[in-house]
Design an enzyme around this catalytic site. Structure first.
Site, PDB file in Angstrom:
ATOM      1  N   GLU A 192      23.738  -7.711  -6.289  1.00 53.86           N
ATOM      2  CA  GLU A 192      22.297  -7.968  -6.268  1.00 53.86           C
ATOM      3  C   GLU A 192      21.505  -6.726  -6.684  1.00 53.86           C
ATOM      4  O   GLU A 192      20.644  -6.267  -5.942  1.00 53.86           O
ATOM      5  CB  GLU A 192      21.858  -8.376  -4.859  1.00 53.86           C
ATOM      6  CG  GLU A 192      22.553  -9.601  -4.324  1.00 53.86           C
ATOM      7  CD  GLU A 192      22.218  -9.897  -2.855  1.00 53.86           C
ATOM      8  OE1 GLU A 192      22.285 -11.061  -2.477  1.00 53.86           O
ATOM      9  OE2 GLU A 192      21.894  -8.944  -2.108  1.00 53.86           O
TER      10      GLU A 192
ATOM     11  N   ARG B 197      16.598  -2.255  -8.496  1.00 54.74           N
ATOM     12  CA  ARG B 197      16.081  -0.989  -9.015  1.00 54.74           C
ATOM     13  C   ARG B 197      16.898  -0.467 -10.195  1.00 54.74           C
ATOM     14  O   ARG B 197      16.337  -0.007 -11.194  1.00 54.74           O
ATOM     15  CB  ARG B 197      16.106   0.036  -7.878  1.00 54.74           C
ATOM     16  CG  ARG B 197      15.407   1.337  -8.176  1.00 54.74           C
ATOM     17  CD  ARG B 197      15.728   2.388  -7.106  1.00 54.74           C
ATOM     18  NE  ARG B 197      15.583   1.917  -5.748  1.00 54.74           N
ATOM     19  CZ  ARG B 197      14.467   2.013  -5.019  1.00 54.74           C
ATOM     20  NH1 ARG B 197      13.410   2.621  -5.514  1.00 54.74           N
ATOM     21  NH2 ARG B 197      14.419   1.537  -3.780  1.00 54.74           N
TER      22      ARG B 197
ATOM     23  N   TYR C 121       6.328   5.848   0.589  1.00 58.65           N
ATOM     24  CA  TYR C 121       7.580   6.542   0.917  1.00 58.65           C
ATOM     25  C   TYR C 121       7.531   8.033   0.572  1.00 58.65           C
ATOM     26  O   TYR C 121       8.573   8.684   0.616  1.00 58.65           O
ATOM     27  CB  TYR C 121       8.757   5.994   0.094  1.00 58.65           C
ATOM     28  CG  TYR C 121       8.953   4.518  -0.013  1.00 58.65           C
ATOM     29  CD1 TYR C 121       9.230   3.743   1.115  1.00 58.65           C
ATOM     30  CD2 TYR C 121       8.930   3.898  -1.259  1.00 58.65           C
ATOM     31  CE1 TYR C 121       9.465   2.381   0.983  1.00 58.65           C
ATOM     32  CE2 TYR C 121       9.167   2.532  -1.388  1.00 58.65           C
ATOM     33  CZ  TYR C 121       9.428   1.780  -0.253  1.00 58.65           C
ATOM     34  OH  TYR C 121       9.665   0.454  -0.389  1.00 58.65           O
TER      35      TYR C 121
ATOM     36  N   CYS D 208     -10.221   4.778  -1.852  1.00 64.09           N
ATOM     37  CA  CYS D 208     -10.797   5.512  -0.732  1.00 64.09           C
ATOM     38  C   CYS D 208      -9.779   5.716   0.377  1.00 64.09           C
ATOM     39  O   CYS D 208      -9.897   5.165   1.470  1.00 64.09           O
ATOM     40  CB  CYS D 208     -12.007   4.760  -0.206  1.00 64.09           C
ATOM     41  SG  CYS D 208     -13.163   4.414  -1.530  1.00 64.09           S
ATOM     42  N   GLU D 209      -8.730   6.443   0.086  1.00 59.94           N
ATOM     43  CA  GLU D 209      -7.685   6.791   1.058  1.00 59.94           C
ATOM     44  C   GLU D 209      -7.134   8.139   0.621  1.00 59.94           C
ATOM     45  O   GLU D 209      -6.860   8.335  -0.571  1.00 59.94           O
ATOM     46  CB  GLU D 209      -6.495   5.805   0.987  1.00 59.94           C
ATOM     47  CG  GLU D 209      -6.792   4.376   1.294  1.00 59.94           C
ATOM     48  CD  GLU D 209      -6.718   4.041   2.777  1.00 59.94           C
ATOM     49  OE1 GLU D 209      -6.236   4.870   3.564  1.00 59.94           O
ATOM     50  OE2 GLU D 209      -7.158   2.936   3.121  1.00 59.94           O
TER      51      GLU D 209
ATOM     52  N   TYR E  65       9.724  -2.106  -7.727  1.00 61.33           N
ATOM     53  CA  TYR E  65       8.895  -1.863  -6.542  1.00 61.33           C
ATOM     54  C   TYR E  65       7.578  -1.205  -6.962  1.00 61.33           C
ATOM     55  O   TYR E  65       7.055  -0.327  -6.274  1.00 61.33           O
ATOM     56  CB  TYR E  65       9.630  -0.998  -5.514  1.00 61.33           C
ATOM     57  CG  TYR E  65      10.993  -1.563  -5.140  1.00 61.33           C
ATOM     58  CD1 TYR E  65      11.086  -2.663  -4.297  1.00 61.33           C
ATOM     59  CD2 TYR E  65      12.168  -1.008  -5.637  1.00 61.33           C
ATOM     60  CE1 TYR E  65      12.319  -3.198  -3.954  1.00 61.33           C
ATOM     61  CE2 TYR E  65      13.410  -1.547  -5.296  1.00 61.33           C
ATOM     62  CZ  TYR E  65      13.477  -2.632  -4.457  1.00 61.33           C
ATOM     63  OH  TYR E  65      14.708  -3.159  -4.113  1.00 61.33           O
TER      64      TYR E  65
HETATM   65  C1  LIG Z   1      16.098  -5.355  -1.978  1.00 56.74           C
HETATM   66  C2  LIG Z   1      17.396  -6.028  -1.981  1.00 56.74           C
HETATM   67  C3  LIG Z   1      18.259  -5.874  -3.060  1.00 56.74           C
HETATM   68  C4  LIG Z   1      17.979  -4.963  -4.231  1.00 56.74           C
HETATM   69  O1  LIG Z   1      18.102  -3.638  -3.893  1.00 56.74           O
HETATM   70  P1  LIG Z   1      18.023  -2.486  -5.016  1.00 56.74           P
HETATM   71  O2  LIG Z   1      18.120  -1.249  -4.252  1.00 56.74           O
HETATM   72  O3  LIG Z   1      16.722  -2.650  -5.717  1.00 56.74           O
HETATM   73  O4  LIG Z   1      19.191  -2.688  -5.938  1.00 56.74           O
HETATM   74  C5  LIG Z   1      19.436  -6.587  -3.025  1.00 56.74           C
HETATM   75  N1  LIG Z   1      19.753  -7.408  -1.987  1.00 56.74           N
HETATM   76  C6  LIG Z   1      18.936  -7.575  -0.935  1.00 56.74           C
HETATM   77  C7  LIG Z   1      19.334  -8.492   0.168  1.00 56.74           C
HETATM   78  C8  LIG Z   1      17.732  -6.897  -0.888  1.00 56.74           C
HETATM   79  O5  LIG Z   1      16.934  -7.047   0.169  1.00 56.74           O
END
Ligand SMILES: *Cc1c(COP(=O)(O)O)cnc(C)c1O
Length: 425
Positions: A285, A288, A328, A354-355, A383
């Protein structure tokens, strides 16, 4: 300015005649045509990133599910779909967006600790591949809703392996103190329980330990724990068809510090053989690492000022457009679009909001600009737009995709009227 400093960003940015170009497209021309602030994505970069994963996994059955939350622009999703990606979703809205661009629902997985009845029903009715389940309460709810719909639903439990990903505490998810997943020590009993539910097929294991991992060693620990769990389940008669190792590979934000891991180093031979020998489909998954460094944020210098302590460069992009530095303390490299070889100054690059937390960079060494000059923030593909808001009643920026050395508008800049959408006076 040496462009070799950009080699770790895996995006084709170079100065030609002192003007920064992205994939041979002049960025000043993009500013003139589309105005600023503007998100610019490189198709070539996202394609290269995707192919790296595909090549790394070429000899095992796999599904690369792009994490939609990192960048949910429908055109970006469509490009990933056409490269063969599936999708990792965390809400009904993300499932809807993926299905809307024609993705095969059997390539959609669905995670999240707080799925509502409405979302569960929507996902089941749309025949997604599987749910990544984060609690027994959720399991029971899915079973009940699946029974009403007369379906049997594939699920993977999201295992919390209690492994430290050694990343920012806001984006670590695989520690026992994090809210995600189910404690690995109690999970075999939960699989047994799930197997006896009529409308549940517990045929997956899911794990996602965090984000922006620059060191791959935590994954090795996770793989060991997953193999052990698989074997325990097998001895109990529970067959696993899918193992999902989540996302999390980091990217280079700061050229002086970050060396991004390569997907080819993620799966070692031992784990690869385990996957093959057990006829498992490996799901990843990544978010980034596919899109983060394929995007940049273009912004214009509006004013400059100084006080006793600091120089300030005030730009037209704020924390509503790119919140990572405020949220972050994240670092984004910033480059001038016109390379003037003027004096370097050290300045805070701040937005109009305004922060006091509204900044893109602090104490950044940069060529002294003049008002009206353009800057780009790098590593703004993930992100970034997806966390943008209308705070301060600011209109969200436009997005363009550079493909075949041409810029295509993939999201219109919001208008004043858009700010009234859904409001009732
Ligand atoms: C956010 C997320 C990702 C992606 O994470 P990356 O660091 O962007 O690769 C994959 N799986 C789950 C369950 C997530 O919450």
């Amino acid at each position: 300015m040496s462009m070799s400093m950009l080699k770790n960003f895996n995006i084709n940015l170079e100065y030609k005649g002192n003007i920064l170009h992205i994939n041979n497209v002049n960025i000043i021309n993009l500013a003139k045509e589309f105005s600023s602030p503007l998100y610019i994505y490189s198709y070539d970069a996202l394609q290269i990133n995707f192919l790296k994963y595909q090549n790394a996994l070429s000899n095992i059955k796999h599904l690369i599910c792009f994490a939609v939350k990192t960048n949910y622009n429908s055109r970006i999703l469509k490009e990933f779909k056409e490269l063969g990606a599936g999708f990792d979703t965390v809400s009904m809205g993300e499932i809807y967006k993926a299905i809307n661009i024609g993705v095969d629902p059997k390539k959609i997985v669905y995670a999240g600790v707080g799925k509502t009845d409405e979302e569960i029903k929507f996902a089941i009715e749309n025949n997604i591949l599987m749910f990544n389940v984060e609690s027994v309460d959720e399991l029971n709810q899915i079973n009940e809703i699946a029974a009403k719909l007369n379906k049997v639903v594939n699920i993977a439990f999201r295992v919390n392996p209690d492994v430290d990903p050694k990343t920012h505490h806001y984006i670590s998810t695989g520690l026992a103190k994090n809210k995600f997943g189910i404690d690995i020590n109690i999970i075999p009993d939960i699989y047994k329980y799930a197997k006896n539910l009529k409308n549940i097929n517990p045929n997956g294991i899911h794990c996602h330990i965090g984000s922006q991992l620059l060191d791959l060693s935590p994954y090795k620990e996770v793989f060991k724990k997953i193999i052990n769990l698989f074997n325990t389940l097998k001895s109990e008669g529970i067959n696993i068809d899918y193992i999902n190792i989540g996302g999390g590979l980091g990217i280079c934000y700061d050229n002086n510090k970050d060396i991004a891991p390569d997907p080819k180093d993620l799966i070692d031979e031992n784990f690869s053989n385990f996957i093959k020998n057990n006829n498992i489909t490996l799901i990843l998954e990544p978010g980034r690492s596919l899109i983060g460094n394929a995007g940049i944020l273009l912004t214009k210098v509006i004013y400059q000022k100084q006080n006793k302590l600091k120089n300030f460069i005030i730009v037209d992009a704020g924390m509503n457009d790119l919140i990572r530095p405020s949220l972050y303390g994240a670092y984004h490299n910033i480059l001038p679009v016109k390379n003037k070889n003027s004096n370097q100054i050290t300045a805070d690059i701040v937005g109009p909001i305004c922060e006091s937390g509204d900044f893109l960079a602090k104490d950044k060494e940069i060529q002294k600009p003049i008002n009206g000059d353009y800057l780009v923030a790098l590593s703004a593909g993930a992100y970034a737009f997806s966390m943008s808001s209308n705070y301060n009643s600011r209109m969200k920026p436009a997005e363009v995709l550079i493909k075949d050395e041409k810029a295509v508008l993939i999201r219109k800049r919001e208008s004043l009227k858009d700010l009234l959408t859904n409001e009732i006076i």
